[in-house]
Design an enzyme around this catalytic site. Structure first.
Site, short mmCIF file in Angstrom:
data_model
loop_
_atom_site.label_atom_id
_atom_site.label_comp_id
_atom_site.label_asym_id
_atom_site.label_seq_id
_atom_site.Cartn_x
_atom_site.Cartn_y
_atom_site.Cartn_z
N ALA A 31 0.83 -1.20 0.00
CA ALA A 31 0.00 0.00 0.00
C ALA A 31 0.87 1.25 0.00
O ALA A 31 1.80 1.37 0.80
CB ALA A 31 -0.92 0.00 1.21
N CYS B 125 -2.99 -8.60 5.13
CA CYS B 125 -2.73 -7.29 5.72
C CYS B 125 -2.97 -7.33 7.23
O CYS B 125 -4.06 -7.67 7.68
CB CYS B 125 -3.62 -6.22 5.08
SG CYS B 125 -3.33 -4.57 5.76
N ASN C 115 7.05 -15.95 0.91
CA ASN C 115 7.29 -14.53 1.15
C ASN C 115 7.83 -14.35 2.56
O ASN C 115 7.32 -14.93 3.50
CB ASN C 115 5.97 -13.77 0.98
CG ASN C 115 6.07 -12.28 1.29
OD1 ASN C 115 5.15 -11.70 1.87
ND2 ASN C 115 7.16 -11.64 0.91
N GLY C 116 8.89 -13.54 2.65
CA GLY C 116 9.45 -13.23 3.96
C GLY C 116 10.95 -13.40 4.00
O GLY C 116 11.47 -14.48 3.72
#
Length: 259
Positions: free
Chosen positions: A18, A102, A206-207
């Protein structure tokens, strides 16, 4: 790895962030590595349905962008399905991603983002509605989610199985809980467990991918099909170039100098 009819140059996806992954940012990343999946920042399904002007501006793609990937979030199956149907019917997207990761309180307190997978029946209804809306237009739907809300409420395996059953094209796991936000180390073991649970669809990890070697190691250790890169590329858009080289078995070029 494929996203619909698109085969990326390497199994790499830019995580929608975002306020970050807008058209200029994606253009900058593509200058270093064309042919990857660069996802637009998330938009609220309700705002899409009501034609909110700010949201309309956020859903901007350049003429040469392929695929046009958009992330949507919401917790109402009907509204989210209508939002997806709207952008697909307008021919604005080639790929839809749904945000179930999120951790922001303003999103989760309304039951959106990382809070949705804690309600598996609602999750299934949302995914079924999304796939039904996108399928007539040939637009694949993927989802991104976290391990769970906190360590005592882990939902990632159930989420992955529901996604596979409902026709989701691929899933991405941010290997932290919502409670962690972005703190601590990502639990790559969870990515491997998810891949083992849903071998029939692509699983992306992811990460903690800060260098190209991290992506190679993640895929080797977990068996995942690709990687999603978020904070690691901030200020370093050439990371995508390095990832393409490393994941195609070539040495990554040296990092640019300050000059």
């Amino acid at each position: 790895m494929r996203i619909g009819s698109f085969t990326p140059a390497a199994p790499v996806v830019l995580a929608p962030m975002a306020g970050v992954t807008n058209a200029p940012f994606r253009t900058m990343c593509r200058a270093f590595a064309p042919g990857l999946v660069y996802v637009n920042e998330m938009v609220m399904a309700t705002a899409v349905v009501h034609g909110n002007l700010k949201t309309e501006r956020m859903m901007t793609f350049t003429a040469d962008e392929q695929p046009r990937s958009l992330q949507v979030y919401g917790s109402d199956p009907v509204i989210l399905g209508e939002a997806i149907r709207t952008v697909c019917a307008q021919g604005r997207v080639d790929h839809i991603d749904i945000n179930f990761g999120c951790p922001a309180a303003k999103v989760t307190r309304k039951g959106g983002g990382a809070a949705v997978p804690a309600k598996p029946n609602l999750l299934r209804a949302i995914l079924r509605s999304a796939v039904a809306a996108a399928t007539p237009y040939g637009v694949p739907v993927t989802i991104k989610f976290r391990k769970g809300l906190y360590d005592s409420l882990l939902t990632y395996v159930t989420t992955g199985r529901i996604a596979a059953e409902e026709g989701i094209a691929a899933v991405a796991l941010h290997a932290r809980t919502a409670e962690q936000h972005y703190a601590g180390l990502a639990d790559w073991n969870a990515i491997g467990e998810l891949k083992a649970a849903v071998p029939e669809i692509p699983v992306l990890g992811n990460g903690d991918i800060w260098e190209a070697a991290d992506a190679v190691r993640m895929m080797r250790e977990t068996g995942c099909d690709g990687v999603v890169v978020g904070r690691g590329c901030l200020g370093r858009p050439w990371l995508f170039r390095d990832l393409v080289e490393a994941l195609n078995g070539r040495p990554a070029p040296p990092a640019p100098t300050l000059g």
